[in-house]
Structures are given as C-alpha cells and as structure tokens.
Design a protein around this motif. Structure first.
Motif, PDB file in Angstrom:
ATOM      1  N   UNK A 118       0.823  -1.211   0.000  1.00  0.00           N
ATOM      2  CA  UNK A 118       0.000   0.000   0.000  1.00  0.00           C
ATOM      3  C   UNK A 118       0.853   1.255   0.000  1.00  0.00           C
ATOM      4  N   UNK A 119       0.259   2.356   0.473  1.00  0.00           N
ATOM      5  CA  UNK A 119       0.993   3.620   0.456  1.00  0.00           C
ATOM      6  C   UNK A 119       1.024   4.292   1.836  1.00  0.00           C
ATOM      7  N   UNK A 120       0.819   3.512   2.877  1.00  0.00           N
ATOM      8  CA  UNK A 120       0.904   4.067   4.230  1.00  0.00           C
ATOM      9  C   UNK A 120       1.629   3.094   5.172  1.00  0.00           C
ATOM     10  N   UNK A 121       2.118   3.640   6.258  1.00  0.00           N
ATOM     11  CA  UNK A 121       2.770   2.807   7.273  1.00  0.00           C
ATOM     12  C   UNK A 121       1.735   1.858   7.880  1.00  0.00           C
ATOM     13  N   UNK A 122       2.151   0.640   8.166  1.00  0.00           N
ATOM     14  CA  UNK A 122       1.267  -0.309   8.838  1.00  0.00           C
ATOM     15  C   UNK A 122       1.954  -0.774  10.125  1.00  0.00           C
ATOM     16  N   UNK A 123       1.183  -0.771  11.194  1.00  0.00           N
ATOM     17  CA  UNK A 123       1.703  -1.187  12.502  1.00  0.00           C
ATOM     18  C   UNK A 123       0.831  -2.311  13.047  1.00  0.00           C
ATOM     19  N   UNK A 124       1.471  -3.332  13.572  1.00  0.00           N
ATOM     20  CA  UNK A 124       0.710  -4.351  14.294  1.00  0.00           C
ATOM     21  C   UNK A 124       1.455  -4.752  15.555  1.00  0.00           C
ATOM     22  N   UNK A 125       0.719  -5.390  16.449  1.00  0.00           N
ATOM     23  CA  UNK A 125       1.335  -5.944  17.658  1.00  0.00           C
ATOM     24  C   UNK A 125       1.631  -7.422  17.389  1.00  0.00           C
ATOM     25  N   UNK A 126       2.856  -7.828  17.681  1.00  0.00           N
ATOM     26  CA  UNK A 126       3.219  -9.235  17.626  1.00  0.00           C
ATOM     27  C   UNK A 126       3.102  -9.829  19.024  1.00  0.00           C
ATOM     28  N   UNK A 127       2.563 -11.017  19.104  1.00  0.00           N
ATOM     29  CA  UNK A 127       2.551 -11.752  20.367  1.00  0.00           C
ATOM     30  C   UNK A 127       3.135 -13.138  20.112  1.00  0.00           C
ATOM     31  N   UNK A 128       4.057 -13.562  20.922  1.00  0.00           N
ATOM     32  CA  UNK A 128       4.670 -14.891  20.731  1.00  0.00           C
ATOM     33  C   UNK A 128       4.801 -15.622  22.063  1.00  0.00           C
ATOM     34  N   UNK A 129       4.981 -16.939  21.950  1.00  0.00           N
ATOM     35  CA  UNK A 129       5.191 -17.746  23.156  1.00  0.00           C
ATOM     36  C   UNK A 129       6.673 -18.124  23.295  1.00  0.00           C
ATOM     37  N   UNK A 130       7.574 -17.238  22.843  1.00  0.00           N
ATOM     38  CA  UNK A 130       9.026 -17.524  22.941  1.00  0.00           C
ATOM     39  C   UNK A 130       9.478 -17.915  24.355  1.00  0.00           C
ATOM     40  N   UNK A 131       8.882 -17.366  25.431  1.00  0.00           N
ATOM     41  CA  UNK A 131       9.328 -17.816  26.756  1.00  0.00           C
ATOM     42  C   UNK A 131       9.128 -19.312  26.977  1.00  0.00           C
ATOM     43  N   UNK A 132       8.121 -19.891  26.315  1.00  0.00           N
ATOM     44  CA  UNK A 132       7.914 -21.341  26.450  1.00  0.00           C
ATOM     45  C   UNK A 132       9.054 -22.112  25.781  1.00  0.00           C
ATOM     46  N   UNK A 133       9.418 -21.667  24.561  1.00  0.00           N
ATOM     47  CA  UNK A 133      10.497 -22.390  23.869  1.00  0.00           C
ATOM     48  C   UNK A 133      11.814 -22.189  24.612  1.00  0.00           C
ATOM     49  N   UNK A 134      11.981 -21.025  25.252  1.00  0.00           N
ATOM     50  CA  UNK A 134      13.177 -20.809  26.083  1.00  0.00           C
ATOM     51  C   UNK A 134      13.161 -21.734  27.289  1.00  0.00           C
ATOM     52  N   UNK A 135      12.013 -21.804  27.947  1.00  0.00           N
ATOM     53  CA  UNK A 135      11.881 -22.657  29.135  1.00  0.00           C
ATOM     54  C   UNK A 135      12.231 -24.102  28.814  1.00  0.00           C
ATOM     55  N   UNK A 136      11.727 -24.564  27.654  1.00  0.00           N
ATOM     56  CA  UNK A 136      11.929 -25.967  27.293  1.00  0.00           C
ATOM     57  C   UNK A 136      13.221 -26.193  26.512  1.00  0.00           C
TER      58      UNK A 136
END
Ligand code: 1HN
Length: 324
Positions: free
Chosen positions: A148-166
């Motif tokens: 498109x022709x405008x900035x796009x912003x989104x929020x990312x959410x991940x479960x990286x702490x789980x993969x770190x824990x395991x």
C-alpha cells in the motif's frame, strides 16, 4: 531447638552445598501465586514516534523484523513482556518486505493501524486490516509485506518464553525473501479460516451478544476459537475480544494467566493495586498472574487481549477469582 542442633544443621547445609544439594527446609523462595513480572503500560502516543524514528534508522531488511519489543520492567534483558509471553510493535513501510522464516514459537498479530500490508502463512497470503487477529502457528513459513501507500503497525505476540523454558527454540530462514504463494485471500475462505480472524466478524459477534452475557468483571468478552477444532488458536496462547459498555464499572478480578491488553477502540480506566492506568486507543498493558484489576469505562471501549491461559488450562494450573 538447642544451639548445638542449630550449628549441626548449619554444618550439614554447608557440607551438602558442594554436592549441589540444598535442604528443602532451608529454601527461601516462596511458592505462592503470582510471578516476577509487574503490571506495565505502553502509551501508543509515546511509542509511535519511536516506531517512525526506527524507520529512518534501519531498513526492514537489515532489521529482519522492525519490532520494538515491549519488555517487562521487572524482566529487563529477557525481551519478554511477562514470564510466559513476548509482545512487540512492528512497523512496515510501503514497498518493504519482512523475509520469510519459520520458528518453533507460535506467533500472533493484532493489526493496529494502516492498510495495504499482507502476511503470508504457509503460502496463504492474507490482507491485514486494522483490528484483524492473525495466527502464525509454529514452524510455518511466514513473511510480511506492504503493498500500500501508508505505514502499517501491528502488535506481535509470541510464546518464545515457552520455547526458552523448554530449550526448544529452533528457527530457519527461507532461501528466498518470499515463500511461494499458493492462495491469495481477500476474505476468510477455506485456506485462511484457521489463520485470519477479521475485525468486522469479531466485532459484529461482540455487538450481537445478548445483555445477559455480560460478565461483571470483563463486560462482553469473546474467546477466539479455531473454527476447525473449536479450541484456542494455540496450545499456549488464548486470545480474546471484549467490549466495556459506556459507564461500565467492573468487579475486581484476578486469574493466574498473564494477559496483554491492546485497546482497539475507545479508552478505559484500569485499576491495578493502588494504581490507576488510563488506557487510550492502541495502548498496551500487561497484567501479570494473580494481580487484581478492575475496569471502568466512561465510553464504549473494545479491548483485544492474549494470555497464557491455553497452556495453563491444558496443564491444569489455571485459576480465577472474582473479588468483592
Ligand atoms: C517474528 O518472527 C516476528 O515474523 C515478529 O514478524 C517478532 C519476535 C521474536 C521471534 C520471532 C515476525 C518476533 C519474531
């Protein structure tokens, strides 16, 4: 207990220390509900200019993902918003591409502003619109772009702490920037149904809820479910959309899940302990496990949220409490 016994015990503790042993009766950590993370608030008005500045400082390609990580103030250095969750704000400019990769953590996107971006998951290319909730299940190839022709912003959410824990964090780059597209979806269809939860559909469902369904603490609240399985979209993360009606005065509540809120529309007040936060549109707030909170809203407001409830319920740990 006599003194010789106390010094015998002290002596014992010291003798077993070199063997990496600790008498359980000497343990100091308290086993009580709650976690190390603390409530924290990110005002979008304050974050937005720094997203813009990051665009000037680093290209999407050099950054790979141009993300400002929202790090819990009690977990500095971890890159986590809570013990169990990652959250970031990602900005993508017209013409940019975030190259394809895959990893063991699950990821979600909640679109904050701007039109024209897409995300491609496992070859399914989907338009991203404000308020859309998009799922990237673990180890599926994914890239994003902005046509498109405008900035796009989104929020990312991940479960990286789980993969770190395991100790199970794996990642891989695709040899090309863009993974071959097998389906281009303009709406939800058979290919995108498990990945894309469009804003309009969820919002309409929320508005159609009968007044009897109102929850004293959360207002009208929906939990996103995978249409194929009827379950949470991830084994770790549950996601929700809620509406606080105008004039809502919520009941105080706590639960063992860590929750990240993102204000989709309107504004509200959130009382946490002795502090009151004013949550404006697009603001983010994290509530740690077993922290009491209470919503009130002088206008209708809509909140997206995600939490580790899915994992906690699967493991049998999850609890909640409505307080007076
Ligand atoms: C990731 O793959 C994305 O695909 C965003 O946009 C944030 C944070 C940690 C690990 C992987 C993305 C991420 C991430």
């Amino acid at each position: 207990m006599n003194t010789s016994n106390t010094s015998d015990l002290q002596q014992f503790k010291e003798s077993v220390h070199p063997l990496n042993l600790l008498p359980l009766w000497e343990r100091h950590v308290k086993l009580v509900p709650g976690s190390q993370s603390i409530p924290a608030h990110w005002s979008y008005d304050k974050v937005r200019p720094f997203l813009e500045e990051s665009v000037r400082l680093i290209t999407k390609k050099d950054a790979d993902r141009r993300v400002l990580v929202m790090e819990n103030p009690a977990l500095r250095g971890s890159s986590f918003i809570s013990q169990s969750l990652f959250a970031g704000q990602q900005i993508i400019m017209p013409g940019e591409v975030a190259p394809s990769h895959r990893h063991s953590p699950n990821a979600l996107r909640f679109v904050v502003e701007g039109e024209g971006a897409y995300t491609s998951v496992d070859g399914v290319k989907m338009k991203m619109r404000p308020g859309d909730f998009i799922v990237t299940p673990n180890f599926m190839w994914h890239d994003h772009g902005n046509e498109g022709n405008q900035a796009v912003v989104w929020m990312d959410g991940l479960d990286t702490p789980f993969t770190s824990l395991f100790g199970a964090h794996f990642r891989e780059n695709y040899p090309q920037d863009i993974y071959p597209v097998t389906h281009t979806c303009h709406q939800v269809d058979e290919h995108s149904a498990n990945f894309l939860y469009p804003w309009q559909t969820s919002f309409d469902q929320l508005l159609a809820m009968p007044p009897t369904k109102i929850d004293p603490a959360h207002g009208m609240k929906l939990r996103y479910t995978n249409p194929q399985t009827g379950k949470d979209p991830f084994t770790t993360i549950a996601a929700f959309l809620q509406m606080l009606p105008k004039g809502f005065q919520g009941q105080t509540y706590r639960s063992t899940d860590h929750t990240v809120f993102n204000v989709a529309q309107g504004s509200c007040l959130l009382e946490v302990g002795h502090q009151t936060y004013h949550l404006a549109t697009h603001d983010v707030m994290v509530i740690p496990a077993w922290e009491s909170y209470r919503f009130s809203s002088s206008e209708m407001s809509i909140l997206f949220s995600f939490s580790d409830r899915s994992a906690q319920q699967a493991l049998g740990f999850w609890r909640e409490e409505y307080l007076a």
